[in-house]
Design an enzyme around this catalytic site. Sequence first.
Site, PDB file in Angstrom:
ATOM      1  N   HIS A  17       0.845  -1.203   0.000  1.00 43.45           N
ATOM      2  CA  HIS A  17       0.000   0.000   0.000  1.00 43.45           C
ATOM      3  C   HIS A  17       0.877   1.248   0.000  1.00 43.45           C
ATOM      4  O   HIS A  17       2.108   1.156  -0.038  1.00 43.45           O
ATOM      5  CB  HIS A  17      -0.981  -0.021   1.176  1.00 43.45           C
ATOM      6  CG  HIS A  17      -0.328  -0.122   2.524  1.00 43.45           C
ATOM      7  ND1 HIS A  17       0.460   0.872   3.055  1.00 43.45           N
ATOM      8  CD2 HIS A  17      -0.324  -1.122   3.448  1.00 43.45           C
ATOM      9  CE1 HIS A  17       0.894   0.506   4.249  1.00 43.45           C
ATOM     10  NE2 HIS A  17       0.447  -0.700   4.502  1.00 43.45           N
ATOM     11  N   HIS A  20       4.086   1.625   2.136  1.00 43.92           N
ATOM     12  CA  HIS A  20       5.306   0.986   1.625  1.00 43.92           C
ATOM     13  C   HIS A  20       5.897   1.805   0.477  1.00 43.92           C
ATOM     14  O   HIS A  20       7.107   1.996   0.395  1.00 43.92           O
ATOM     15  CB  HIS A  20       5.003  -0.435   1.130  1.00 43.92           C
ATOM     16  CG  HIS A  20       4.321  -1.300   2.149  1.00 43.92           C
ATOM     17  ND1 HIS A  20       3.103  -1.895   1.920  1.00 43.92           N
ATOM     18  CD2 HIS A  20       4.675  -1.655   3.403  1.00 43.92           C
ATOM     19  CE1 HIS A  20       2.736  -2.578   2.985  1.00 43.92           C
ATOM     20  NE2 HIS A  20       3.672  -2.452   3.905  1.00 43.92           N
ATOM     21  N   CYS A 125       4.396 -10.670  20.521  1.00 38.55           N
ATOM     22  CA  CYS A 125       3.337 -10.380  19.547  1.00 38.55           C
ATOM     23  C   CYS A 125       3.724 -10.990  18.202  1.00 38.55           C
ATOM     24  O   CYS A 125       4.689 -10.553  17.578  1.00 38.55           O
ATOM     25  CB  CYS A 125       3.097  -8.881  19.385  1.00 38.55           C
ATOM     26  SG  CYS A 125       1.922  -8.564  18.030  1.00 38.55           S
ATOM     27  N   CYS A 128       3.813  -8.396  15.260  1.00 34.25           N
ATOM     28  CA  CYS A 128       5.005  -7.535  15.198  1.00 34.25           C
ATOM     29  C   CYS A 128       6.262  -8.381  15.092  1.00 34.25           C
ATOM     30  O   CYS A 128       7.325  -7.860  14.782  1.00 34.25           O
ATOM     31  CB  CYS A 128       5.217  -6.734  16.478  1.00 34.25           C
ATOM     32  SG  CYS A 128       3.979  -5.565  16.939  1.00 34.25           S
ATOM     33  N   CYS A 143      -1.060  -5.968  22.566  1.00 39.51           N
ATOM     34  CA  CYS A 143      -0.043  -5.323  21.736  1.00 39.51           C
ATOM     35  C   CYS A 143      -0.530  -3.905  21.446  1.00 39.51           C
ATOM     36  O   CYS A 143      -1.643  -3.735  20.945  1.00 39.51           O
ATOM     37  CB  CYS A 143       0.147  -6.081  20.423  1.00 39.51           C
ATOM     38  SG  CYS A 143       1.085  -5.118  19.221  1.00 39.51           S
ATOM     39  N   HIS A 146      -1.135  -3.744  17.463  1.00 41.41           N
ATOM     40  CA  HIS A 146      -2.151  -4.589  16.828  1.00 41.41           C
ATOM     41  C   HIS A 146      -3.403  -4.812  17.681  1.00 41.41           C
ATOM     42  O   HIS A 146      -4.361  -5.428  17.221  1.00 41.41           O
ATOM     43  CB  HIS A 146      -1.529  -5.933  16.419  1.00 41.41           C
ATOM     44  CG  HIS A 146      -0.471  -5.786  15.380  1.00 41.41           C
ATOM     45  ND1 HIS A 146       0.879  -5.832  15.660  1.00 41.41           N
ATOM     46  CD2 HIS A 146      -0.567  -5.544  14.053  1.00 41.41           C
ATOM     47  CE1 HIS A 146       1.559  -5.642  14.540  1.00 41.41           C
ATOM     48  NE2 HIS A 146       0.717  -5.465  13.563  1.00 41.41           N
ATOM     49  N   LYS A 293     -12.265  11.409   2.976  1.00 43.77           N
ATOM     50  CA  LYS A 293     -13.458  11.512   2.141  1.00 43.77           C
ATOM     51  C   LYS A 293     -13.154  10.955   0.769  1.00 43.77           C
ATOM     52  O   LYS A 293     -12.105  11.201   0.208  1.00 43.77           O
ATOM     53  CB  LYS A 293     -13.812  12.984   1.993  1.00 43.77           C
ATOM     54  CG  LYS A 293     -14.751  13.484   3.065  1.00 43.77           C
ATOM     55  CD  LYS A 293     -15.102  14.865   2.645  1.00 43.77           C
ATOM     56  CE  LYS A 293     -16.385  15.398   3.128  1.00 43.77           C
ATOM     57  NZ  LYS A 293     -16.358  16.857   2.989  1.00 43.77           N
TER      58      LYS A 293
END
Length: 497
Positions: A17, A20, A125, A128, A143, A146, A293
């Site tokens: 996404h 990254h 976790c 992670c 966590c 998360h 929006k």
Amino acid sequence: MAFYVTTPIYYVNGEPHLGHAYSDMAADVLARHMRQRGEDVFFLTGTDEFGEPVAQQAEREGVTPRELGDRLAPRFQEMAAKVGASNDFFIRTTDEGHMRRVQEVVQRVYDNGHVYEGTYEGWYCPRCADFKTESELGEGNTCPIHKIELTRETEQNWFFALSKFQERLERLYEERPDFVAPDFRRNEALSFIKGGLQDVSLSRPNLKWGVPVPWDADQVIYVWFDALLNYYTALGYARDEDLTDRFWPAFHVIGKDILKFHAVYWPAFLMAAEIEVPRGMFIHGYLLMGEHKMSKSLGNVLDPFEVIERFGSDALRFYCFREVSFGRDGQISTAGFEQRYETELANDYGNLASRTLAMIDRYRGAVVPEAEPAPDLAADFDGAEERVRALLDGARISQALDEVWGLVRRLNRYVEETRPWDLAKDGAAAGPLDTALYSLAEGLRVVTLLLLPFLPDTAEKLLAALGEEDQDLSRLGARGGGQKVERLPPLFPKIET
Ligand code: ME8
């Protein structure tokens, strides 16, 4: 000089996404700028394919972790290419060459006496892949990232003696104040170190998906040590020859979520392996993509592929670094994107380029006139290159862009001040018109060379239209006239609603 820049390697546990893409674009700005300076550049990005984050996702999808990686790694590769990343190699931690070198380095750390067997008891976790201290836990032993409930784990594994490196790390931070930037992140890492370091797990006993511990076939190397080592291992096998001596140490671009691993564990681990610590690192903030929006004209800005499809990768790169000060968190939105696209890319820069090329075409037969640069304009350009270099030396990407944008605006004011279309009507004003057109062509060429790392596609087109063949920064010095220019269709066409 060599310049080696890296991004984090991304878990193949979901689609890539914009977050990254952001790290890729940032590292790319630095890589392209350094190439323009004539530096010997190597730029690395890639995927992190071992450990629980990937193994658990594969299980949820009913595929093997390798299948998941084979499906998603090409998506990350494609994303890097789409955002214009000029990476020299794409590492996958499942590469043979990586795994072999990880084992070599871990073995060296063991041989150097920094590894021992012990019992880990505490919170872990799996999302992670991080062992949490009591102070890091959220409410109800969750966590904090998360929000999932953590279980207390007890396991027999190998430990890395991180605590032994406390003093050396403190010294490193003292001697190299710019080791971690920005300053507030440096302070965060340093206070973590000063708070007292505890040894950390180097291996995981109950997980099969990882690089085997060389001296203990029942365990795999804790994914973070395998992942961090990618920066080092890649140089060993990316090309036929070993590039380590040529490029190491690296400059790392990372997000704030992985500060502790890079600013604390990583230099300590390198010290333990007797490898030079990084040249430095820049920790960027988060693009906040939460509530936003939807816009009729743009659709969902969260999908970098869609934005690029419609507006090109340059517009996305520009927007991200302009809207959010690099290093800080910041909200991004479709409305914000459209506004900057229209006012800054289409108007400030796109129009300046179209007008300049069109006027040279119309009034001077598409040849840049020979003239002296307008003195007040030249004075405003003085020192700009040095300021941009200094800012990008410190990965101050947004400030560098701001510096250049000031010059774009200055050129627009110059057009309004000189009104070349009026000069063109006055037969006695041929000299002033030559000065104005020459100064504009020259100013546009200089800002475009400086904008190249941010807007690589646009810069390439525009430099070619201005008759500039070379993209090196050594070309910044004043150039005489005489070049043939070409008109261009709008660099940033209006958004159709
Ligand atoms: O942590 N804004 O991988 P990961 C900006 N594999 N950047 C963002 C972002 C956002 N909203 N979301 C993600 C891992 N990032 C490990 C790293 S490195 C040796 C191993 C970026 O897939 C940012 O660079 O969770 C962040 O550090 C990284 O993606 C985390 O990617």
